[in-house]
Scaffold this motif. Structure first.
Motif, PDB file in Angstrom:
ATOM      1  N   PRO A  50       0.890  -1.198  -0.030  1.00  0.00           N
ATOM      2  CA  PRO A  50       0.001   0.075   0.108  1.00  0.00           C
ATOM      3  C   PRO A  50       0.893   1.288   0.041  1.00  0.00           C
ATOM      4  N   LEU A  51       0.495   2.014  -0.762  1.00  0.00           N
ATOM      5  CA  LEU A  51       1.255   3.417  -0.834  1.00  0.00           C
ATOM      6  C   LEU A  51       0.524   4.427   0.016  1.00  0.00           C
ATOM      7  N   LEU A  52      -0.764   4.601   0.220  1.00  0.00           N
ATOM      8  CA  LEU A  52      -1.578   5.609   0.765  1.00  0.00           C
ATOM      9  C   LEU A  52      -2.432   5.075   1.900  1.00  0.00           C
ATOM     10  N   HIS A  53      -2.351   5.949   2.858  1.00  0.00           N
ATOM     11  CA  HIS A  53      -3.490   5.856   3.986  1.00  0.00           C
ATOM     12  C   HIS A  53      -4.675   6.849   3.463  1.00  0.00           C
ATOM     13  N   ARG A  54      -5.842   6.296   3.491  1.00  0.00           N
ATOM     14  CA  ARG A  54      -6.915   6.889   2.999  1.00  0.00           C
ATOM     15  C   ARG A  54      -7.942   7.277   4.008  1.00  0.00           C
ATOM     16  N   SER A  55      -8.390   8.478   4.205  1.00  0.00           N
ATOM     17  CA  SER A  55      -9.564   8.757   5.094  1.00  0.00           C
ATOM     18  C   SER A  55     -10.355   9.747   4.449  1.00  0.00           C
ATOM     19  N   PRO A  56     -11.297  10.008   5.280  1.00  0.00           N
ATOM     20  CA  PRO A  56     -12.297  11.120   4.511  1.00  0.00           C
ATOM     21  C   PRO A  56     -11.872  12.276   4.291  1.00  0.00           C
ATOM     22  N   SER A  57     -10.833  12.716   5.255  1.00  0.00           N
ATOM     23  CA  SER A  57     -10.097  14.140   4.936  1.00  0.00           C
ATOM     24  C   SER A  57      -9.205  14.009   3.790  1.00  0.00           C
ATOM     25  N   GLY A  58      -8.711  12.967   3.399  1.00  0.00           N
ATOM     26  CA  GLY A  58      -7.612  13.018   2.526  1.00  0.00           C
ATOM     27  C   GLY A  58      -6.983  11.851   2.391  1.00  0.00           C
ATOM     28  N   VAL A  59      -5.537  11.842   2.033  1.00  0.00           N
ATOM     29  CA  VAL A  59      -4.645  10.833   1.921  1.00  0.00           C
ATOM     30  C   VAL A  59      -3.388  11.235   2.638  1.00  0.00           C
ATOM     31  N   SER A  60      -2.505  10.202   3.151  1.00  0.00           N
ATOM     32  CA  SER A  60      -1.045  10.564   3.485  1.00  0.00           C
ATOM     33  C   SER A  60      -0.235   9.221   3.170  1.00  0.00           C
ATOM     34  N   LEU A  61       0.892   9.408   3.132  1.00  0.00           N
ATOM     35  CA  LEU A  61       1.809   8.395   2.672  1.00  0.00           C
ATOM     36  C   LEU A  61       2.070   7.296   3.633  1.00  0.00           C
ATOM     37  N   THR A  62       1.931   5.977   3.121  1.00  0.00           N
ATOM     38  CA  THR A  62       2.616   4.942   4.030  1.00  0.00           C
ATOM     39  C   THR A  62       3.976   4.954   3.875  1.00  0.00           C
ATOM     40  N   ARG A  63       4.806   4.015   4.671  1.00  0.00           N
ATOM     41  CA  ARG A  63       6.320   4.116   4.344  1.00  0.00           C
ATOM     42  C   ARG A  63       6.687   3.638   3.071  1.00  0.00           C
ATOM     43  N   ALA A  64       6.088   2.824   2.511  1.00  0.00           N
ATOM     44  CA  ALA A  64       6.222   2.459   0.881  1.00  0.00           C
ATOM     45  C   ALA A  64       5.915   3.480   0.086  1.00  0.00           C
ATOM     46  N   GLY A  65       4.951   4.437   0.431  1.00  0.00           N
ATOM     47  CA  GLY A  65       4.645   5.651  -0.275  1.00  0.00           C
ATOM     48  C   GLY A  65       5.620   6.584  -0.298  1.00  0.00           C
ATOM     49  N   GLU A  66       6.251   6.801   1.017  1.00  0.00           N
ATOM     50  CA  GLU A  66       7.299   7.672   1.373  1.00  0.00           C
ATOM     51  C   GLU A  66       8.730   7.299   0.643  1.00  0.00           C
ATOM     52  N   GLU A  67       8.837   6.009   0.411  1.00  0.00           N
ATOM     53  CA  GLU A  67       9.934   5.504  -0.360  1.00  0.00           C
ATOM     54  C   GLU A  67       9.841   5.625  -1.700  1.00  0.00           C
ATOM     55  N   LEU A  68       8.501   5.519  -2.318  1.00  0.00           N
ATOM     56  CA  LEU A  68       8.472   5.564  -3.655  1.00  0.00           C
ATOM     57  C   LEU A  68       8.391   7.009  -4.342  1.00  0.00           C
ATOM     58  N   MET A 231       3.015  20.650   4.072  1.00  0.00           N
ATOM     59  CA  MET A 231       2.564  20.348   2.840  1.00  0.00           C
ATOM     60  C   MET A 231       2.614  18.640   2.915  1.00  0.00           C
ATOM     61  N   PRO A 232       1.705  17.996   2.275  1.00  0.00           N
ATOM     62  CA  PRO A 232       1.838  16.564   2.116  1.00  0.00           C
ATOM     63  C   PRO A 232       3.073  15.958   1.779  1.00  0.00           C
ATOM     64  N   THR A 233       3.804  16.519   1.078  1.00  0.00           N
ATOM     65  CA  THR A 233       5.074  16.008   0.654  1.00  0.00           C
ATOM     66  C   THR A 233       6.256  15.806   1.748  1.00  0.00           C
ATOM     67  N   ASN A 234       5.832  16.750   2.980  1.00  0.00           N
ATOM     68  CA  ASN A 234       6.792  16.755   4.150  1.00  0.00           C
ATOM     69  C   ASN A 234       6.244  16.079   5.075  1.00  0.00           C
ATOM     70  N   LEU A 235       5.198  15.378   5.041  1.00  0.00           N
ATOM     71  CA  LEU A 235       4.381  14.512   6.078  1.00  0.00           C
ATOM     72  C   LEU A 235       4.951  13.360   6.033  1.00  0.00           C
ATOM     73  N   GLU A 236       5.728  12.827   7.350  1.00  0.00           N
ATOM     74  CA  GLU A 236       6.050  11.592   7.532  1.00  0.00           C
ATOM     75  C   GLU A 236       5.125  10.522   7.977  1.00  0.00           C
ATOM     76  N   PRO A 237       5.078   9.277   7.473  1.00  0.00           N
ATOM     77  CA  PRO A 237       4.159   8.297   7.815  1.00  0.00           C
ATOM     78  C   PRO A 237       3.712   8.115   9.282  1.00  0.00           C
ATOM     79  N   ALA A 238       4.464   8.429  10.187  1.00  0.00           N
ATOM     80  CA  ALA A 238       4.216   8.204  11.676  1.00  0.00           C
ATOM     81  C   ALA A 238       3.325   9.547  12.152  1.00  0.00           C
ATOM     82  N   MET A 239       3.394  10.633  11.247  1.00  0.00           N
ATOM     83  CA  MET A 239       2.689  11.807  11.522  1.00  0.00           C
ATOM     84  C   MET A 239       1.345  11.689  11.139  1.00  0.00           C
ATOM     85  N   ALA A 240       1.046  10.743  10.444  1.00  0.00           N
ATOM     86  CA  ALA A 240      -0.592  10.796   9.777  1.00  0.00           C
ATOM     87  C   ALA A 240      -1.550   9.849  10.647  1.00  0.00           C
TER      88      ALA A 240
END
Length: 280
Positions: A50-68, A231-240
């Motif tokens: 999985p690359l994204l965590h999905r929620s009603p408010s939007g998406v955030s990166l998983t660890r794999a997403g952050e790496e890709l 910004m979403p690109t600076n959000l680390e997975p542990a912060m989501a």
């Protein structure tokens, strides 16, 4: 059989991350939300994680997403540059002033790739205070400045809106009264947006930590001191955190690019501006 990553799927993934939600990215790309979701899931199947965590408010990166993400951004930037720069030889010098949050994202890599295509060109990236950026612009040290619209040193040639998302420190209770907030200490629309958003939502809050740098804000959130707007690109997975829906949605931030009048017609600076616009 070797697996390939389709550039169309990578573009969909990067656009979703930059937009902060699948619905906003679908509007940007002129696609339907279900079609874009299907493309992202196809990429996730190709990667195998999985690359994204999905929620009603939007998406955030998983660890794999952050790496890709940095690879995806670089592949797309190289494809664009290869189509436009092949066969051209650019020389000269170009100074670029970047908002710190952008200097920590994919833009410097896109500029580095452009420099490798044109070894006779010199590129300098500057990330500093708005006052120092203005001084460098006036002195001709930087020809292009990409910053918040209110802070660019001249009339913006173009603007773009990017979302802000909540970063939640480890162990932070988003229902706390008052809510602990990590802020940028410099006066800016970013800081004002956070405070006004919480006040409109009727959420009591307190300043838990202030810093004049992105590194300081990220360190404070990692330490669990509070929540912050990034910004979403600076959000680390542990912060989501999954409890982000308990926080009011943040407004977009408007970025603009200013170009020094004396740089008009310079092929190198034209190419750098194009690379910035494509990447952002």
């Amino acid at each position: 059989m070797a697996r390939d990553l389709e550039t169309a799927l990578l573009r969909s993934f990067v656009t979703v991350v930059q937009a902060g939600s699948i619905s906003r990215a679908a509007t940007t790309l002129g696609q339907s939300q279900p079609a874009l979701s299907q493309q992202v899931r196809k990429l996730e199947r190709a990667v195998g994680r999985p690359l994204l965590h999905r929620s009603p408010s939007g998406v955030s990166l998983t660890r794999a997403g952050e790496e890709l993400l940095p690879y995806a951004e670089r592949i797309l930037a190289l494809c664009a540059q290869a189509l436009t720069e092949t066969g051209r030889t650019l020389t000269g010098r170009c100074g670029v002033g970047l908002l710190e949050d952008l200097a920590a994202s994919q833009l410097p890599q896109a500029l580095a790739d452009l420099a490798r295509l044109h070894p006779g060109a010199t590129l300098e990236v500057l990330s500093t205070s708005n006052a120092a950026m203005r001084e460098a612009y006036d002195a001709g040290r930087v020809q292009l400045v990409l910053n918040e619209v209110q802070a660019v040193p001249g009339p913006p040639r173009w603007t773009v809106r990017r979302p802000l998302v909540w970063a939640i420190g480890h162990g932070v209770d988003v229902a706390a009264d008052p809510l602990p907030v990590v802020l940028f200490s410099n006066t800016c629309s970013w800081r004002t947006s956070v405070m006004e958003t919480l006040e409109r939502a009727g959420r009591p809050w307190r300043v838990a930590f202030e810093s004049n740098s992105l590194a300081g804000v990220l360190a404070a959130v990692r330490a669990g001191l509070g929540v912050a707007a990034l910004m979403p690109t600076n959000l680390e997975p542990a912060m989501a955190g999954h409890d982000v829906d308990a926080l009011p949605p943040l407004p977009d931030v408007e970025l603009g690019l200013a170009r020094h009048p004396r740089s008009e017609g310079d092929p190198l600076i034209d190419a750098v501006e194009t690379a910035l616009r494509r990447t952002i």
